[in-house]
Design a protein around this motif. Structure first.
Motif, PDB file in Angstrom:
ATOM      1  N   VAL A 200       0.688  -1.301  -0.026  1.00 53.13           N
ATOM      2  CA  VAL A 200      -0.008   0.079  -0.047  1.00 53.13           C
ATOM      3  C   VAL A 200       1.031   1.225  -0.116  1.00 53.13           C
ATOM      4  CG1 VAL A 200      -1.631  -1.098   1.305  1.00 53.13           C
ATOM      5  CG2 VAL A 200      -0.061   0.242   2.472  1.00 53.13           C
ATOM      6  N   ALA A 201       0.331   2.405  -0.494  1.00 56.58           N
ATOM      7  CA  ALA A 201       0.780   3.554  -0.244  1.00 56.58           C
ATOM      8  C   ALA A 201       0.185   4.362   0.805  1.00 56.58           C
ATOM      9  CB  ALA A 201       0.764   4.407  -1.333  1.00 56.58           C
ATOM     10  N   LEU A 202       0.831   4.939   1.674  1.00 53.98           N
ATOM     11  CA  LEU A 202       0.423   5.750   3.041  1.00 53.98           C
ATOM     12  C   LEU A 202       0.935   6.989   2.898  1.00 53.98           C
ATOM     13  CD1 LEU A 202      -1.364   5.442   5.499  1.00 53.98           C
ATOM     14  CD2 LEU A 202       0.577   4.498   6.658  1.00 53.98           C
ATOM     15  N   ALA A 245      -1.569   3.967  12.220  1.00 53.79           N
ATOM     16  CA  ALA A 245      -2.196   3.442  10.874  1.00 53.79           C
ATOM     17  C   ALA A 245      -1.406   2.124  10.447  1.00 53.79           C
ATOM     18  CB  ALA A 245      -2.225   4.535   9.975  1.00 53.79           C
ATOM     19  N   VAL A 246      -0.046   2.208  10.455  1.00 51.15           N
ATOM     20  CA  VAL A 246       0.761   1.292   9.994  1.00 51.15           C
ATOM     21  C   VAL A 246       0.582  -0.178  10.976  1.00 51.15           C
ATOM     22  CG1 VAL A 246       3.063   0.220   9.436  1.00 51.15           C
ATOM     23  CG2 VAL A 246       2.507   2.788   8.726  1.00 51.15           C
ATOM     24  N   ALA A 247       0.353   0.069  12.431  1.00 53.63           N
ATOM     25  CA  ALA A 247       0.263  -0.895  13.205  1.00 53.63           C
ATOM     26  C   ALA A 247      -1.004  -1.569  12.898  1.00 53.63           C
ATOM     27  CB  ALA A 247       0.346  -0.347  14.732  1.00 53.63           C
ATOM     28  N   ALA A 248      -2.212  -0.726  12.519  1.00 54.40           N
ATOM     29  CA  ALA A 248      -3.495  -1.163  12.550  1.00 54.40           C
ATOM     30  C   ALA A 248      -3.520  -2.138  11.150  1.00 54.40           C
ATOM     31  CB  ALA A 248      -4.367  -0.096  12.265  1.00 54.40           C
ATOM     32  N   LEU A 249      -2.632  -1.706  10.062  1.00 57.92           N
ATOM     33  CA  LEU A 249      -2.840  -2.476   8.972  1.00 57.92           C
ATOM     34  C   LEU A 249      -1.918  -3.728   9.105  1.00 57.92           C
ATOM     35  CD1 LEU A 249      -1.789   0.312   6.223  1.00 57.92           C
ATOM     36  CD2 LEU A 249      -3.865  -0.944   6.255  1.00 57.92           C
ATOM     37  N   SER A 264      -4.528   7.121   3.772  1.00 56.99           N
ATOM     38  CA  SER A 264      -4.106   8.203   4.380  1.00 56.99           C
ATOM     39  C   SER A 264      -4.391   7.782   5.992  1.00 56.99           C
ATOM     40  CB  SER A 264      -4.843   9.525   4.120  1.00 56.99           C
ATOM     41  OG  SER A 264      -6.256   9.331   4.591  1.00 56.99           O
ATOM     42  N   SER A 265      -3.415   8.297   6.727  1.00 57.03           N
ATOM     43  CA  SER A 265      -3.612   8.169   8.145  1.00 57.03           C
ATOM     44  C   SER A 265      -5.232   8.521   8.723  1.00 57.03           C
ATOM     45  CB  SER A 265      -2.556   8.851   8.927  1.00 57.03           C
ATOM     46  OG  SER A 265      -2.611  10.263   8.732  1.00 57.03           O
ATOM     47  N   GLY A 266      -5.635   9.563   8.541  1.00 56.78           N
ATOM     48  CA  GLY A 266      -7.062  10.148   8.538  1.00 56.78           C
ATOM     49  C   GLY A 266      -8.120   9.249   8.126  1.00 56.78           C
ATOM     50  N   GLY A 267      -7.792   8.838   6.855  1.00 57.87           N
ATOM     51  CA  GLY A 267      -8.855   7.896   6.155  1.00 57.87           C
ATOM     52  C   GLY A 267      -8.773   6.492   6.856  1.00 57.87           C
ATOM     53  N   PRO A 282      -7.596  13.562  13.175  1.00 59.53           N
ATOM     54  CA  PRO A 282      -7.593  14.631  12.056  1.00 59.53           C
ATOM     55  C   PRO A 282      -7.599  14.178  10.761  1.00 59.53           C
ATOM     56  CG  PRO A 282      -5.564  14.273  13.213  1.00 59.53           C
ATOM     57  CD  PRO A 282      -6.583  13.578  13.947  1.00 59.53           C
ATOM     58  N   ASP A 283      -8.326  14.439   9.814  1.00 58.18           N
ATOM     59  CA  ASP A 283      -8.572  14.109   8.538  1.00 58.18           C
ATOM     60  C   ASP A 283      -8.201  15.089   7.432  1.00 58.18           C
ATOM     61  OD1 ASP A 283      -9.270  12.724   6.300  1.00 58.18           O
ATOM     62  OD2 ASP A 283     -11.445  12.318   6.817  1.00 58.18           O
TER      63      ASP A 283
END
Length: 304
Positions: A200-202, A245-249, A264-267, A282-283
């Motif tokens: 993925v791109a993040l 975000a990376v840890a969740a993925l 994205s982190s916000g998404g 934050p989004d």
């Protein structure tokens, strides 16, 4: 689960500071063993000339609950990258998460300067640091990551594919670098997906990195003091947010649903439910389109 990545091994390439450091620490907080790389150590600074070191990052990873391992690495040096991956293979026998966050280009680009007026050596150096390093690292690391099913590759960039497709980003070299990383994730998704891994791109949002805080003359504990000068900085986020975000993925058994996508982190916060360190979500990229780029006054209501 308090440590969903307890048995996982990660490599965060470019973890000296900023998003890379935040990602490494949050992977550690989830229990992972995290190899952190960069060129600035306690004994030697890189051309970036910042005080943060990879040893500091490794210590933060361990303090968060994981195991941090600092390995000085110039990711343009193929033999150093090969040795790094060989060390991970020898010590761990596996690699579950590869994060390509190598950048180092902040002092090399000139804002709103056309290609023919931009320093050519600096522009080409930026492309080597921001693009070639990612390719070199993936070339050497992916065979180890593919030894076990379920591996994850995260290409860290600036901007979503949708946003960057419609917006000129800073200058020719910066725009090309960030677009290239987005495309890397897309291409790797095609190559890794059939082999049981995900790419993925993040992108983080407006990041309160060490450098950005210094630019605005504030610290993390008083960052809002910068809002008088830069009102839209109100949507900014800490490096921990993209780290979560990376840890969740990495902990998602169904992470393959994101393969090849721009995130994205916000998404992702809206999907996985994580927050930044202050409890907000934050989004930034939605805010940039709907508020900042639309010329509206700074107001984060409904965006964090």
């Amino acid at each position: 689960m308090s440590a969903p990545l307890q048995d996982k091994v990660a490599l965060v390439a470019g973890a000296t500071r900023g998003a890379g450091r935040g990602i490494a620490v949050e992977l550690g907080a989830a229990g992972a063993t995290v190899y952190v790389t960069g060129r600035t150590t306690r004994a030697r600074r890189s051309e970036y000339d910042r005080p943060e070191t990879i040893e500091d990052t490794a210590d933060l990873v361990t303090a968060a609950g994981g195991k941090g391992v600092a390995v000085p690495t110039d990711h343009l040096d193929r033999e150093q990258v090969r040795a790094l991956v060989d060390r991970i293979a020898d010590e761990q026998g596996r690699l579950d998460v590869l994060v390509n966050d190598i950048w180092g280009g902040e002092k090399l680009f000139e804002w709103d300067t056309p290609l023919w007026e931009h320093d050519l050596d600096n522009g080409l150096r930026l492309l080597k640091l921001a693009v070639e390093t990612h390719a070199v690292t993936s070339h050497h690391a992916l065979p180890l990551l593919l030894r076990n099913p379920g591996g994850l590759v995260v290409e860290v960039t600036d901007g979503t594919a949708d946003y960057n497709a419609d917006n000129y980003r800073v200058n020719f070299f910066y725009d090309l670098a960030k677009a290239s990383v987005l495309r890397m994730a897309f291409a790797l998704g095609h190559e890794l997906g059939p082999r049981g891994a995900t790419a993925v791109a993040l992108t983080p949002g407006w990041l309160r990195s060490e450098l950005m805080l210094d630019v605005y003359g504030v610290r993390e504990d008083n960052w809002r003091d910068a809002l008088e000068r830069v009102p839209h900085f109100a949507i900014s986020e800490t490096p921990h947010y993209v780290g979560r975000a990376v840890a969740a993925l990495a902990a998602d058994a169904d992470v393959a649903r994101w393969n090849g996508q721009s995130l994205s982190s916000g998404g992702l916060a809206q999907v996985y439910g994580f927050t930044d360190v202050d409890g907000s979500r934050p989004d930034a990229w939605r805010y940039l389109v709907e508020v900042q780029d639309a010329g509206k006054p700074a107001d984060t209501t409904g965006y964090r």
